[in-house]
Each structure stands twice: as C-alpha cells, then as structure tokens.
Write a protein that holds these residues in place. Structure first.
Motif, PDB file in Angstrom:
ATOM      1  N   ALA A   1       8.878 -22.349  31.174  1.00 31.24           N
ATOM      2  CA  ALA A   1       8.514 -21.467  30.065  1.00 31.24           C
ATOM      3  C   ALA A   1       9.177 -20.102  30.218  1.00 31.24           C
ATOM      4  O   ALA A   1       9.717 -19.538  29.257  1.00 31.24           O
ATOM      5  CB  ALA A   1       6.997 -21.320  29.988  1.00 31.24           C
ATOM      6  N   ALA A   2       9.133 -19.552  31.439  1.00 33.93           N
ATOM      7  CA  ALA A   2       9.770 -18.253  31.671  1.00 33.93           C
ATOM      8  C   ALA A   2      11.282 -18.352  31.516  1.00 33.93           C
ATOM      9  O   ALA A   2      11.937 -17.403  31.085  1.00 33.93           O
ATOM     10  CB  ALA A   2       9.416 -17.742  33.067  1.00 33.93           C
TER      11      ALA A   2
ATOM     12  N   SER B   1      12.867 -20.028  29.345  1.00 30.50           N
ATOM     13  CA  SER B   1      13.260 -19.950  27.940  1.00 30.50           C
ATOM     14  C   SER B   1      13.506 -18.505  27.535  1.00 30.50           C
ATOM     15  O   SER B   1      14.414 -18.216  26.738  1.00 30.50           O
ATOM     16  CB  SER B   1      12.188 -20.573  27.047  1.00 30.50           C
ATOM     17  OG  SER B   1      11.001 -19.797  27.061  1.00 30.50           O
ATOM     18  N   PHE B   2      12.707 -17.583  28.087  1.00 30.00           N
ATOM     19  CA  PHE B   2      12.946 -16.161  27.827  1.00 30.00           C
ATOM     20  C   PHE B   2      14.260 -15.720  28.459  1.00 30.00           C
ATOM     21  O   PHE B   2      15.084 -15.049  27.814  1.00 30.00           O
ATOM     22  CB  PHE B   2      11.791 -15.331  28.383  1.00 30.00           C
ATOM     23  CG  PHE B   2      12.102 -13.859  28.480  1.00 30.00           C
ATOM     24  CD1 PHE B   2      12.120 -13.067  27.344  1.00 30.00           C
ATOM     25  CD2 PHE B   2      12.389 -13.268  29.705  1.00 30.00           C
ATOM     26  CE1 PHE B   2      12.417 -11.709  27.419  1.00 30.00           C
ATOM     27  CE2 PHE B   2      12.683 -11.918  29.798  1.00 30.00           C
ATOM     28  CZ  PHE B   2      12.703 -11.140  28.650  1.00 30.00           C
TER      29      PHE B   2
ATOM     30  N   LEU C   1       8.274 -14.575  23.039  1.00 29.38           N
ATOM     31  CA  LEU C   1       9.103 -14.107  24.146  1.00 29.38           C
ATOM     32  C   LEU C   1      10.566 -14.506  23.951  1.00 29.38           C
ATOM     33  O   LEU C   1      11.476 -13.736  24.256  1.00 29.38           O
ATOM     34  CB  LEU C   1       8.593 -14.689  25.463  1.00 29.38           C
ATOM     35  CG  LEU C   1       7.551 -13.889  26.233  1.00 29.38           C
ATOM     36  CD1 LEU C   1       7.141 -14.668  27.465  1.00 29.38           C
ATOM     37  CD2 LEU C   1       8.079 -12.522  26.629  1.00 29.38           C
TER      38      LEU C   1
ATOM     39  N   TRP D   1       2.122 -21.426  24.000  1.00 28.70           N
ATOM     40  CA  TRP D   1       3.425 -21.709  23.402  1.00 28.70           C
ATOM     41  C   TRP D   1       3.787 -20.760  22.262  1.00 28.70           C
ATOM     42  O   TRP D   1       4.975 -20.434  22.093  1.00 28.70           O
ATOM     43  CB  TRP D   1       3.516 -23.180  23.013  1.00 28.70           C
ATOM     44  CG  TRP D   1       3.613 -23.999  24.256  1.00 28.70           C
ATOM     45  CD1 TRP D   1       2.643 -24.784  24.808  1.00 28.70           C
ATOM     46  CD2 TRP D   1       4.721 -24.050  25.172  1.00 28.70           C
ATOM     47  NE1 TRP D   1       3.071 -25.328  25.992  1.00 28.70           N
ATOM     48  CE2 TRP D   1       4.347 -24.903  26.243  1.00 28.70           C
ATOM     49  CE3 TRP D   1       5.975 -23.465  25.204  1.00 28.70           C
ATOM     50  CZ2 TRP D   1       5.186 -25.177  27.309  1.00 28.70           C
ATOM     51  CZ3 TRP D   1       6.819 -23.740  26.272  1.00 28.70           C
ATOM     52  CH2 TRP D   1       6.420 -24.591  27.298  1.00 28.70           C
TER      53      TRP D   1
ATOM     54  N   LEU E   1       6.980 -13.019  34.674  1.00 25.34           N
ATOM     55  CA  LEU E   1       6.426 -14.043  33.792  1.00 25.34           C
ATOM     56  C   LEU E   1       5.864 -15.265  34.504  1.00 25.34           C
ATOM     57  O   LEU E   1       4.801 -15.758  34.101  1.00 25.34           O
ATOM     58  CB  LEU E   1       7.484 -14.475  32.772  1.00 25.34           C
ATOM     59  CG  LEU E   1       7.674 -13.504  31.602  1.00 25.34           C
ATOM     60  CD1 LEU E   1       8.835 -13.944  30.727  1.00 25.34           C
ATOM     61  CD2 LEU E   1       6.398 -13.398  30.778  1.00 25.34           C
TER      62      LEU E   1
ATOM     63  N   LEU F   1       2.147 -16.318  33.610  1.00 25.10           N
ATOM     64  CA  LEU F   1       1.809 -17.602  32.995  1.00 25.10           C
ATOM     65  C   LEU F   1       0.850 -18.417  33.843  1.00 25.10           C
ATOM     66  O   LEU F   1      -0.030 -19.105  33.320  1.00 25.10           O
ATOM     67  CB  LEU F   1       3.097 -18.397  32.742  1.00 25.10           C
ATOM     68  CG  LEU F   1       4.006 -17.833  31.642  1.00 25.10           C
ATOM     69  CD1 LEU F   1       5.393 -18.447  31.721  1.00 25.10           C
ATOM     70  CD2 LEU F   1       3.401 -18.083  30.274  1.00 25.10           C
TER      71      LEU F   1
ATOM     72  N   VAL G   1       5.256 -18.029  24.299  1.00 25.87           N
ATOM     73  CA  VAL G   1       6.619 -18.316  24.754  1.00 25.87           C
ATOM     74  C   VAL G   1       7.614 -18.187  23.599  1.00 25.87           C
ATOM     75  O   VAL G   1       8.742 -17.707  23.787  1.00 25.87           O
ATOM     76  CB  VAL G   1       6.679 -19.727  25.381  1.00 25.87           C
ATOM     77  CG1 VAL G   1       8.115 -20.134  25.691  1.00 25.87           C
ATOM     78  CG2 VAL G   1       5.831 -19.778  26.644  1.00 25.87           C
ATOM     79  N   THR G   2       7.203 -18.593  22.399  1.00 28.24           N
ATOM     80  CA  THR G   2       8.080 -18.476  21.239  1.00 28.24           C
ATOM     81  C   THR G   2       8.408 -17.020  20.925  1.00 28.24           C
ATOM     82  O   THR G   2       9.566 -16.660  20.662  1.00 28.24           O
ATOM     83  CB  THR G   2       7.422 -19.129  20.012  1.00 28.24           C
ATOM     84  OG1 THR G   2       7.143 -20.513  20.306  1.00 28.24           O
ATOM     85  CG2 THR G   2       8.337 -19.053  18.800  1.00 28.24           C
TER      86      THR G   2
END
Length: 905
Positions: free
Chosen positions: A257-258, A260-261, A330, A324, A239, A243, A327-328
């Motif tokens: 961001a990654a 958050s997954f 994910l 985003w 990721l 990204l 990301v959500t």
C-alpha cells in the motif's frame, strides 16, 4: 551542457538511463529502513521516538552529503564520484547485519544514508549531457529513480518474511555495489568535464560554487523541495508504520500500500519534467500546491463522531476514511508531489548552469533534511496529540506557507511589470532576465476563432475543437454516472438494513433529477461568464463531494434519512454539468458539424448512466472491489455487499478528468457574455417551445433511466433487474451519439416528429405488456422508448442553432453578417443549455409519477397513459411550428431554401 559540445543522442540516452538505474538502486537502499526498521524496532523494543530517529538517520546523511557531493561532482566528474558513492554505500548496508545494539544500528544507518547523496551527483552529471530546452524532461526521467522506494516496499517485505531482515540488507548491499562497478566501467565523462580537461581549465573554486547560495531565491526553491521531496521521503518511511497501527495491516500489505504512494511520487516525475519544459514550472507548482492542499486536508481530517440534536432526539453519525480510500488519496498526492519535484529542478541548471552542483546540492540537502526532520516530528506530534492524522496536518501547513510565498512573490513581480500578461511572465521572479515568454505561453483563450471559415477550420480549428470535445465527453460521462447512481443504490438500501418506506425510496430516486434540473438553469449561463475550461474543471471536481459522501453514508444503517436526502440533492451536481458542457461545445463547431458534435458529447456523456448501471452492480458484489471501501454489509441470506463502492469507484476517474480538463481545454473569447446578454432568450418564443420538446425526449430518457430499476423490482419482483437495466440507457445513449448525422442530413424537425410518433407506439406496447404481465413485451417497449429518446435528444438540439440562425435574421436585421453569427451562436448556446435544464425535470416527474400512480391505482399504467398524452402534445407542437408546410423549418429541411449562412468577417 557546454556550447560547442554536442554529444550524439546514443551517448545522451546511455548516460541518462545508466544514471537513472543507478539512482533507482540507491533510492531503494536509502529507504530500506521503512521495511526492516519494523523488525529492528520489535527486536530492540524501541519507543516511537527512537524508531523515528532510526529510520530518519540515513535521510540525514543523504541530505547533508548532497552539498559536498554536488561540489565534488563538478570538480571530479560524475563518472568517478557516482561509483565511489555506491560502493561505500554497499559496504555500510552490509555492516547493518553486524550491528547488535541501538547505537551501532544508528552508526551503520549513517553510512547507509550515503545512498541519498546520489541524487545531486546524477543531476550534475545528467544536466551536462542535455541542452537547456530538454533538461526538464531529462532530469524528470532521472528523478524517476525515486521509484526505488516502491521497489523496496514491494520486494523487501517478502524477502523479510522468507529469510529475515538481514537478508534484505545483504541483497540490497550486493546490488548497489555491483551497480557501482558497472557504472564505472560503462559510463563516460560528461561533455563539459571533457572540454574543461582538454582546455586545461581549472575546476571552479569552492567560493565560486557557493556564491549563489547567498540569494534568497535559492532558499525559496529549497522550501518548495522541502515539501515535494522531503515530504515524500518522510511519508515513504512513515506510512508502513502508520498503516500497521491505524488499519492493522500486516507488513506485506502495508508495504504494498505504501509502495503505491512511492510509485506515484516517482514515475510521474518524468511527466513533470515534460510539463515544466512545455508550460513552465510556475504553472506546475501551482498545480502541485493547489491539489496537494486539498488532498492533505482530506487526509488530515481525523475520524470523527457527530451528534446533532434533532427534534426527535440525538442524531449520531460519523466520518472515517478507510484504508483503500486513504491509499487512493495518497496515490493522487504522490502524483502531484512528483510533478513538483521535477518543476523545482527544472530551473536550477537553467538559471545556474555553472553552479548546478552547489545550488542543486543545497536545494537537495534541504529537501532531504525534510525527510529526516519530518518523521521525527511526525512521531513527536503523535505522542503530543494522540492523533495519527497530525502528520498530514503538518504537511498541509507547509504547503499553504510555500504556496503563499510563491504566489506573493509572483504578484509583486506582476506589479513591477506594470500589467504585463501573466502568461508571459517568467516562471519565478528570479528568472526575469532569462525568461523566454514564447516558450512558456499556453494559449488557453482562443482570441481568433472562426469555425465557419473553411481554411481556418481545416488548418487549426478542427484539431482544437475535437480535443475539447474528447476531453468534455469523459467529464460528462462521469457527471451522468454520479447523477444517476441512486437508481441502483436505492434499490439495494433495504437489503443492507436501511428501513426506508417505499415513498422515501422514490423520493431518493427523484431528488437528484430535481436538483440537477434546477442547477442546470444556473449552469446554463456559466460558460460565457467564467469560460468553458475553468467551469468544466470546477464542475467536474465537484462530483467528488457526492461520490465520497455516498461511499461513507451507506456503510452505516443508522445514517439518518436526512443525510441521504442531502447526498441525493448533491448528486444533482452531475446533472447540472450537462447544461454547461453542451453550451461550451456548441461554440467550437461550425453549423455543418454542430449537430453531430453535440450528439457525440451528449450521447457518449449519457452513456455514463449505462456505464454506472453496469459497473456498480459488479463492484458492490465483488470482494476485490470491496476492499477499496472498507468492510462489507451483511445480507439476510448470508451474502455480502460493498455498497460503498457505488460512490468510491468514481473518485480516481473524476480526479483524472478534472486534471485533464484544466490542462487541455480552451476558452473562446467570442463566447464571453454576461448574464444580462444571455437573458434575452427568455423573450424568445422558440426557447420555450424547445423546452417542451426536450422534456419529451431527454426528460423521458433521464426519467426512465432513474425509475427503470425500481419499477421492474416493483412490477416484476421475480426478475433480477440489476443484471440488465443498463441496457436501456445504453441504447438511448448510443442512439443519440450515432444519429446526430441523421438530423444534420434530413433535418432535426422531421426527425423529431417521427421520434414522438415512435414513442407513442412504444409506450402503448408497455401498457399492453403490463396488463398482460408480459416482461418480454414490457422490456421490448422500454428498449424502443430508450432508442427514440436518444434519437430525439440529438434531433432537438440540432434544431436549435438552425432556428436561431433563421430568427436572428428577422430579429436583428441591423447587424452585419459577423454580428448576426455571433448573436445566433450566443443565443443558441444559451437555449441549448436552458432547454437541457428544463428537460432534466423529467427525471424528477417520471419516477414520482410511477410512485403516485402505484399508490393511487396499484399500477404504473396510469402514469404511462399520462406520458402518451404528453407525447401527442409534443408531436402536434413539432408539426404546427416547425415541419408543416409554412413552418419555420419546412423549407430549410426540404432544401427549398438554405438559411443565409453568415460569413466570417
């Protein structure tokens, strides 16, 4: 855990949390290349394939060593194997700083991979401390150590930027080595290992430990883990690169961001263990595969441009998921993968209690190999297809194959079981012999439901009914939010470049109400056919379609008007939900509490309009929310709007509400009925009379809510309507939720009569204020209208069950008391739902009446006079049929004669 060995709770918890902390640090080291690999790639000028091989090499070592480390843990004990593995990993991680070429980096990466073997050590060690009934929860908590991947992605980018990638390797190496020493000094041997040593029992031979690996079932578990764990590790590594390339994010933003997954795919593993212990792993795996398939389909759909050949020329539009929203989605995918990881490992210590190391090692090895193989295949697919989303398409294929294999095996077992109930079947076919049906059965359908029985209600009924009510309310609130979102969006479309006429804007405002009202007619009959739990889940999930569609459509001023018409109609899905929700809740409560329960469900659900009108103006004007949906739209005065957030902001809440509805709601067997059985309401006079009254109350509420912002903008252009339009729906929703008890106490007919009287006076105040151009009077008049519509919404719905109990005595005298009760409840629920459908048409006619009145006379006064005439008609109908002396409800509401209460059989 060995029988006869019962460690104290403090020792269990110490072993669990010490192992979880150690595993977290190991996982942080294992995924270190996801961050420092970017710098090494640039430093060495690596190709995509070389980069993929480098970041996957530690995964290979960690996977292959799991099998032997699991066996060694069974033989020598986790207290010895775990520290040795951590100290060796720390040495290899420090050695990264000495590498100076691609081959030497690969060699050091092999050593770093030892960190991945920690998982099976911990599984074999922790499982020995807990009994079978708690192993799912314990191993789920231990599995939370996957969050180490998020730790690396959160912290490593900042260390890298400040001091370089070498500092990351050195700090991580020191941390894991120190943990190894601490573990050796503090940890204790597990009870089974201690007992074996005390009795002089030899450790199992390699042949004994590897014997279960010949079973096909073990390899099926391994395939599941290949996706839930291997896919997780692969994405955790891939990721940041994805990204930075696709969205142009810098390494710090890509890392966060990654992360958050990784966070979602880790911390919820403990919850997956709890769910597996409570409901069974088969059910959890169905959730995992089902939701993952939907989410991966969304992620795998590449940005696409469409050209439709219309009658006036080509119509072009495009679809693209911005960073985003990506990301959500994910994050949601990570959540369900974390549940699946816990579910897979729930069964290994139960089914193979003496072979946890070998079986868990094999399953963990195959899963880990997924983390090695998949990043390489991701890179190869990208080179082959040139499509970045091909990696998600591959994972989608794996999910479909895994789900099909699992489902077909369960179906084969069902056929062998000759019709045994599905809820009482083992969680996997291979667990037939050890399955305990009483531990995994989930009573979704309530076969015995007697809310009028006071003892039953006090002991069981109230708790179940309230749970269903409080799960229904947020789902309905979100439905109203999506349904009425156009009332705010439409008012701002011209300012962001959409060249729609005033009539087109009024149509967009009215269409959701039109489709919502029409859908309510069909939704009215769905709960008795499909069951409240399933239908609430499906109808709530359907809100994702218009919510995400709006988010994409408003970002491009060239989006055709036809697309907006379709999206406006799809918003009606939210409107349709009300009919089925009210029908469902009406079955759960006794007549003495039904009015208040329906008022709470509807009133707090109606609150969604106010929540939307309050929240959307905030999220579309604040940059912090704008990042959620992409680039902002530029205004003529130099300002910016993130109009897409009007749709995107609801997506995570809808997903959560859908999951909770499926997990926590119930069906009632008595509530099941065909459409034919429900269609009898069309022959009932009072069905149509109540439709008329509900158009006057709820139709006014939803119509005023939809048209209020645009009406203010047209009549009082100097007033910033979006600052306070939410107050009207708020007043209406709260008055509905807070006055259900009033109708229960005084009688719905009497309250409804005075509601229409109050609405006539309030509408008159609005007319006088419009003529005087007084905004204060106009606003006060509408607040009063909203208040009375809320009270009337509650009182009309309270009337329906009372009317039908009275009418059923006359219409079905041959039925016994219990039969009359069921018939009255069934017809009441159907009429409540159907009247809600007809009443919702007010949301279409009121905005259109405004538009037509303004177009014909230049003022909205003509439309409001029409509303007054309708309220007078409703007042007369209420008096003539229900509240006058001799009316159907007069004696009941004046307590002169109570309706015959059917007794439970």
């Amino acid at each position: 855990m060995s029988e006869g060995t019962t460690p104290v709770a403090t020792e269990q918890q110490k072993a669990l949390w010490l192992s979880t902390t150690a595993f977290t640090l190991c996982f942080a080291v294992w995924t270190i290349f996801s961050i420092i690999g970017l710098s090494i790639k640039e430093q060495l000028g690596l190709t995509e394939f070389q980069y993929g091989l480098l970041i996957a090499t530690p995964i290979l070592t960690g996977s292959l060593t799991r099998l032997i480390l699991g066996v060694w843990t069974e033989r020598y004990g986790g207290r010895l194997v775990f520290p040795a593995q951590m100290i060796l990993t720390g040495a290899a991680t420090w050695a990264l700083t000495w590498a100076n070429s691609y081959p030497t980096f690969l060699l050091a990466a092999l050593g770093v991979g030892l960190a991945g073997g920690s998982f099976i050590i911990g599984v074999a060690y922790v499982s020995k401390w807990f009994p079978a009934g708690r192993q799912g929860t314990a191993l789920g908590i231990f599995g939370m150590g996957n969050v180490g991947a998020a730790v690396t992605k959160f912290l490593a980018p900042f260390v890298l930027v400040a001091w370089g990638w070498e500092a990351v390797a050195q700090i991580w190496a020191v941390g894991i080595s120190l943990m190894g020493v601490i573990f050796f000094l503090i940890a204790r041997d597990d009870p089974a290992f201690v007992e074996r040593k005390a009795k002089g029992i030899a450790a199992p031979s390699l042949a004994e430990q590897f014997a279960p690996l010949k079973n096909l079932q073990v390899w099926r578990f391994a395939l599941y883990y290949f996706f839930v764990f291997g896919g997780f590790v692969a994405l955790a590594l891939w990721l940041p690169h994805y990204l930075t390339d696709v969205y142009g994010a810098d390494v710090r933003l890509a890392g966060v961001a990654a992360a958050s997954f990784s966070l979602a795919a880790s911390v919820f593993r403990a919850y997956g263990g709890v769910l597996s212990d409570r409901f069974g792993a088969r059910q959890v795996m169905y959730w995992t595969f089902g939701f993952s398939a939907v989410l991966l389909f969304m992620l795998s759909y590449p940005p696409t441009d469409y050209i439709v050949h219309g009658k006036d020329g080509p119509i072009a539009f495009s679809t693209k998921m911005d960073m985003w929203p990506f990301v959500t989605v994910l994050f949601a995918l990570g959540f369900f993968m974390s549940l699946g990881k816990a579910a897979v490992f729930k069964h290994i210590p139960v089914y193979y209690p003496n072979h946890v190391g070998a079986v868990g090692g094999l399953v963990g090895m195959i899963g880990g190999l997924g983390g090695f193989v998949l990043p390489i295949v991701f890179g190869a697919l990208l080179d082959l297809t040139g499509v970045y989303t091909s990696c998600f398409a591959l994972l989608l294929v794996i999910v479909v194959v895994s789900a099909a294999w699992m489902h077909l095996s369960i179906r084969a077992m069902e056929r062998k079981a000759h019709g045994e109930a599905l809820d009482r079947l083992p969680q996997f076919p291979e667990l037939q012999e050890i399955h305990d049906p009483e531990r995994t059965v989930m009573p979704r359908t309530l076969e015995d439901w007697r809310p009028e029985d006071k003892t039953f209600w006090a002991e069981k009924g109230r708790k179940v009914a309230r749970r269903n009510l409080w799960l229904s309310i947020p789902a309905l609130l979100l439905a109203f939010s999506v349904w009425m979102v156009w009332s705010v969006v439409v008012a701002r479309l011209p300012s962001i470049g959409f060249q729609f006429t005033q009539n087109q804007l009024f149509w967009l405002t009215a269409l959701p109400a039109l489709s919502g009202a029409t859908l309510r007619i069909f939704y009215s009959f769905m709960v008795p056919i499909f069951g409240g739990r399933l239908w609430t889940t499906l109808s709530t999930a359907s809100l994702l379609i218009p919510a995400m569609g709006i988010g994409y459509a408003v970002q491009d001023p060239t989006t055709p008007y036809l697309i907006f018409v379709i999206l406006a109609l799809l918003c009606g899905l939210g409107g349709g939900n009300f009919a089925s929700s009210m029908s469902n809740i009406s079955f759960f409560f006794p007549k003495s509490e039904k009015g208040n329960a329906l008022a709470l469900n509807a009133g707090l659900g109606n609150l969604g309009v106010s929540v939307m009108q309050f929240l959307v103006p905030i999220v579309i004007t604040m940059g912090v929310f704008g990042a959620l949906g992409g680039a902002p739209q530029e205004l003529a005065d130099g300002g910016q709007l993130w109009m897409q957030n009007a749709g995107f902001v609801w997506v995570p809440f809808i997903a959560v509400s859908t999951f909770l509805a499926w997990l926590g709601m119930n069906d009632i067997s008595d509530a099941k009925a065909s459409f034919k059985e429900q269609a009898v309401i069309f022959t009932r006079k009072h069905n149509w009379l109540m439709c008329l009254l509900y158009v006057g109350t709820f139709g006014s509420f939803i119509g005023f809510s939809a048209g209020f912002p645009l009406l203010i903008k047209l009549v009082f252009p100097d007033v910033n309507a979006l600052q306070f339009v939410f107050l009207g729906p708020l007043v209406g929703a709260l008055s509905r939720a807070g006055t259900g008890w009033l109708a229960d106490r005084l009688g719905g007919g009497r309250v409804t009569f005075w509601v229409f009287a109050g609405m006539i006076v309030s509408a008159g105040l609005v007319i006088l204020s419009l003529q005087a151009q007084s905004f204060a009077g106009f606003f006060a008049g509408f607040m009063a209208l909203f208040f009375f519509t809320g009270v009337g919404n509650a009182s009309t719905f309270q009337m329906i069950p009372v009317i039908m109990r009275k009418e059923t005595e006359r219409l079905a005298p041959s039925l016994d008391a219990d039969g009359r009760r069921r018939q009255a409840e069934r017809e009441s629920a159907a009429i409540i739902a159907f009247t809600s459908a007809i009443g919702a048409y007010g949301g279409f006619f009121i905005p259109k009446a405004y538009g037509s009145s303004i177009a014909m006379t230049g003022s909205a006064v003509g439309a409001i006079w029409l509303f007054i005439a309708f309220y007078v008609l409703c007042l007369i109908v209420t008096w003539v049929f229900y509240t006058r002396p001799g009316g159907l409800l007069h004696d009941i509401e004046h307590r002169r004669a109570a309706p015959a209460a059917p007794q439970a059989a």
